[in-house]
Design a protein around this motif. Structure first.
Motif, mmCIF file in Angstrom:
data_model
loop_
_atom_site.group_PDB
_atom_site.id
_atom_site.type_symbol
_atom_site.label_atom_id
_atom_site.label_comp_id
_atom_site.label_asym_id
_atom_site.label_seq_id
_atom_site.Cartn_x
_atom_site.Cartn_y
_atom_site.Cartn_z
ATOM 1 N N MET A 35 -2.836 6.588 -6.444
ATOM 2 C CA MET A 35 -2.216 7.315 -5.344
ATOM 3 C C MET A 35 -0.693 7.294 -5.410
ATOM 4 N N PRO B 155 0.810 -1.222 0.000
ATOM 5 C CA PRO B 155 0.000 0.000 0.000
ATOM 6 C C PRO B 155 0.842 1.270 0.000
ATOM 7 N N LYS C 184 -7.107 2.310 -6.690
ATOM 8 C CA LYS C 184 -6.804 3.431 -5.794
ATOM 9 C C LYS C 184 -5.307 3.496 -5.499
ATOM 10 N N ASN C 185 -4.687 2.370 -5.208
ATOM 11 C CA ASN C 185 -3.265 2.333 -4.873
ATOM 12 C C ASN C 185 -2.415 2.798 -6.050
ATOM 13 N N SER D 234 -2.983 5.818 1.647
ATOM 14 C CA SER D 234 -4.080 5.122 0.978
ATOM 15 C C SER D 234 -5.047 4.497 1.974
#
Length: 522
Positions: free
Chosen positions: A205, A184, A201-202, A188
């Motif tokens: 980000m 991660p 998302k990871n 996050s």
């Protein structure tokens, strides 16, 4: 068999010590609070192992019990001129208030590092200090990876250095392989078990994180330009990769499993101290609650100064609903005069945290989620309820929750009733205690102690002349080679060239066959 293997490992490290002369090691500490504590502990361990340690220490009002300490190694104290020191301290105080009152964000971190960048410029301009350090001819420098000024000092001295990383890797890119499918990104809030949208998302980000890191490091650009000659100006992101060894103040009792390079050494639990009997007045207080035990509340030296009246009131009310006694590190001078202390709560300016966490009657640790506090709780198998505020604290609590050692409570939504229910759940649900004990076993059953790993690996690179044999060649490759972009473009060119050639040949064949049919028809 395990005992025999441990004995052999210890024997090898002891043999190294016999072959190695005492080295001159410089440790550097310009950051405060938990960073200061960590570097002091590391300095003491190296001194106790027989090395000649000198610590370069910036005197800060935020160093806990600084003037009470009497280290046995040499300390070089420095500070800003009085007028500049007042300005620096005022800026730091305003930034800390900004952090504590819910306005913590990336721009706040940028401001903090801008302030430390200016501080660094003053240190590098101190000819008396820099000449003294140069003349000492140190064999090695040990520094905090997040203390970027110490990287510039080591570079100015032209010395090899090892890094001590005080928290989770995610806060700063130090060159380790980080597959985005299960490692991660900082901020996050993800674990290593991501679903499809978690991986999306990871991935996104990661680019945001990279840009933010560049902005943070850029706060030292003017300092670098001022103190390094043009043409030999270092790049901070490159200096982060130059460390001979990278010691990490964590381990897999807390952290998620991930790929590491051979020069990366986990030393979680390094700051743990031998347990001492607690004062009699505390023992008497704990005894009052019998088998119910007690809850320890410690939110860190910085956080405790900025707790609002509303938060203190809600926490105090929640503790009143517990059958346990509550020992709370909270200065009486900061306690609101119109808030009546709950009958089962005892507040004190200072508490022996390690000794209380080791006490058999402890049932829960309410913490801000700082790495040192989380490590101490794991060391003694104590479940946690975390109230993370800033920096690495939310990330640490993500891992605590993922390991089922405890749960988080958000300060913005903290209410007495729900907070009390959360604490009761963690105390009464035996799964949290079981998970905490499992993490304790993971940490304590390793063949060498954190201190032995730290000293042993430093001795190893002193004996071998560095850690070139432990560092991958990837650190010397340009980014397009690291990600095989040159290979990808080469192969893509071959594929496209082959397709183009095939199309040309097919076109020529088609024209030839078409021409042949026309000739036959005529």
């Amino acid at each position: 068999m395990a005992a025999h293997r441990s004995w052999l490992l210890v024997s090898f490290f002891l043999l190294d010590l016999l072959l190695l002369e005492a080295a001159k090691i410089l440790t550097i500490s310009t950051l405060s609070a938990s960073h200061y504590i960590a570097m002091s502990r590391v300095s003491q361990i190296l001194h106790d192992s027989g090395h000649n340690v000198t610590k370069l220490l910036y005197e800060s009002v935020y160093h806990p019990d600084f003037r009470k300490e009497k280290p046995s190694y040499q300390v070089i104290n420095w500070h800003l001129p009085e007028d500049q020191q007042k300005k620096f301290d005022n800026r730091q105080r305003l930034l800390r208030e900004e952090i504590m009152y819910g306005r913590f964000g990336h721009q706040t971190i940028v401001k903090v590092y801008r302030n430390f960048g200016n501080l660094c410029s003053h240190l590098l301009s101190r000819k008396d200090i820099m000449e003294f350090l140069q003349n000492e001819n140190f064999d090695l420098v040990l520094l905090n990876s997040l203390d970027f000024c110490s990287l510039l000092v080591a570079e100015k001295l032209g010395k090899r250095f090892v890094s001590f990383y005080p928290g989770q890797f995610s806060f700063m890119d130090v060159g380790l392989p980080s597959p985005l499918s299960y490692v991660p990104v900082y901020g996050s809030g993800l674990t290593d078990q991501m679903d499809f949208w978690g991986r999306v998302k990871n991935f996104l980000m990661f680019f945001d994180f990279s840009m933010k890191q560049r902005e943070i490091l850029s706060q030292y650009d003017s300092t670098i330009q001022e103190h390094f000659a043009e043409g030999s100006q270092p790049v901070l992101s490159d200096l982060l990769l130059k460390a001979e060894l990278l010691f990490v103040n964590s381990d897999f009792a807390l952290d998620f499993a991930r790929p590491l390079f051979p020069n990366t050494v986990y030393v979680g639990g390094l700051l743990d101290k031998p347990v001492q009997p607690i004062p009699q007045d505390l023992e008497n207080f704990i005894t009052q609650f019998g088998d119910s035990g007690f809850v320890l509340v410690a939110l860190g030296s910085i956080v405790s100064k900025y707790l609002t009246k509303e938060v203190i009131k809600e926490m105090n009310s929640a503790f009143a609903h517990l059958p346990q006694g509550v020992l709370w590190t909270c200065k009486s001078s900061l306690w609101p005069k119109d808030v009546r202390l709950a009958p089962n709560v005892k507040i004190m300016d200072w508490l022996p945290q390690t000794d209380l966490l080791a006490h058999p009657s402890i049932r829960l640790f309410v913490t801000h989620g700082g790495m040192n506090s989380v490590n101490e709780a794991i060391q003694h198998g104590v479940p946690m309820v975390g109230i993370p505020f800033f920096a690495d604290q939310p990330e640490n609590m993500v891992r605590v929750e993922a390991k089922k050692i405890g749960v988080s409570v958000q300060i913005q939504t903290l209410k007495a009733e729900t907070f009390a229910l959360t604490m009761k759940e963690v105390i009464e649900d035996k799964r949290y205690k079981s998970a905490a004990m499992a993490s304790k076993i993971i940490r304590q059953s390793q063949p060498l102690t954190p201190a032995q790993r730290l000293v042993g690996w430093i001795d190893h690179i002193l004996l071998t002349g560095g850690a070139a044999h432990l560092k991958p060649h990837v650190f010397q490759q340009p980014w397009h080679e690291q990600y095989l972009l040159d290979v990808f473009l080469f192969l893509l060119g071959i594929i496209l060239g082959t397709l183009w050639l095939c199309l040309k040949v097919l076109g020529a064949v088609a024209r030839y066959l078409s021409g042949s049919r026309k000739v036959k028809q005529t």
